[in-house]
Design an enzyme around this catalytic site. Structure first.
Site, mmCIF file in Angstrom:
data_model
loop_
_atom_site.group_PDB
_atom_site.id
_atom_site.type_symbol
_atom_site.label_atom_id
_atom_site.label_comp_id
_atom_site.label_asym_id
_atom_site.label_seq_id
_atom_site.Cartn_x
_atom_site.Cartn_y
_atom_site.Cartn_z
ATOM 1 N N GLY A 73 0.683 -1.265 0.253
ATOM 2 C CA GLY A 73 0.092 0.079 0.071
ATOM 3 C C GLY A 73 0.785 1.446 -0.080
ATOM 4 C CB SER A 74 -0.208 4.542 0.344
ATOM 5 O OG SER A 74 -0.967 4.720 1.775
ATOM 6 C CB SER A 75 3.921 6.830 2.313
ATOM 7 O OG SER A 75 2.977 7.745 1.988
ATOM 8 N N GLY A 76 0.831 5.700 3.803
ATOM 9 C CA GLY A 76 0.050 5.899 5.145
ATOM 10 C C GLY A 76 0.391 4.735 5.958
#
Length: 149
Positions: A73-76
């Protein structure tokens, strides 16, 4: 001691790897062969996996040693797992296969021992329910099967 008594003795397996975050923790393993998405894949308030098709959906990693291939997924990812530390729902330690900046930062902000690059695949060796000790400083993971005590 007879052979039957020996067969019930706990088995300890030691893996050696690389430190990501130092520290020491021990607890029950929670193992998944699926990567974990932080942003949208976990509920940081409860410490549970909420991703629809994930094999751990509905299960908590709170107070467990989380064993998994890596982050997706994302940097989140790191922000979501940082929130688990703030809410008291973080795993006790991380053991994973694939190092990425997401997971490295996530481990650092959670402030939990984390180990990777083990000499054997932890997903093949560790089973959910095993008692696992993680010595992040030395990069050592000890897995104990059988009765605790």
């Amino acid at each position: 001691m007879n052979a039957a008594a020996n067969s019930t003795a706990p088995l300890t397996i030691t893996l050696r790897g690389r430190k990501v975050v130092g520290g020491y923790a021990e607890g029950e393993a929670l193992v998944t062969n699926d990567t974990i998405s932080g942003w949208g894949g976990i509920d940081p308030m409860k410490g549970t996996v909420i991703e629809t098709r994930h094999e751990l959906r509905g299960q908590t990693f709170k107070d467990k040693v989380l064993v998994f291939p890596g982050a997706k997924g994302s940097s989140g990812w790191s922000a979501a797992f940082h929130l688990t530390r703030l809410t008291g729902t973080a795993p006790l330690a991380l053991i994973f296969n694939e190092m990425t900046t997401k997971i490295a930062l996530g481990a650092v902000v959670m402030r939990v021992p984390a180990v990777t690059d083990l000499d054997q695949d932890p997903l093949r060796i560790i089973q959910t329910g095993d008692w696992v000790t993680v010595d992040g400083d030395r990069g050592i993971v000890a897995i104990r099967r059988g009765p605790r005590g």
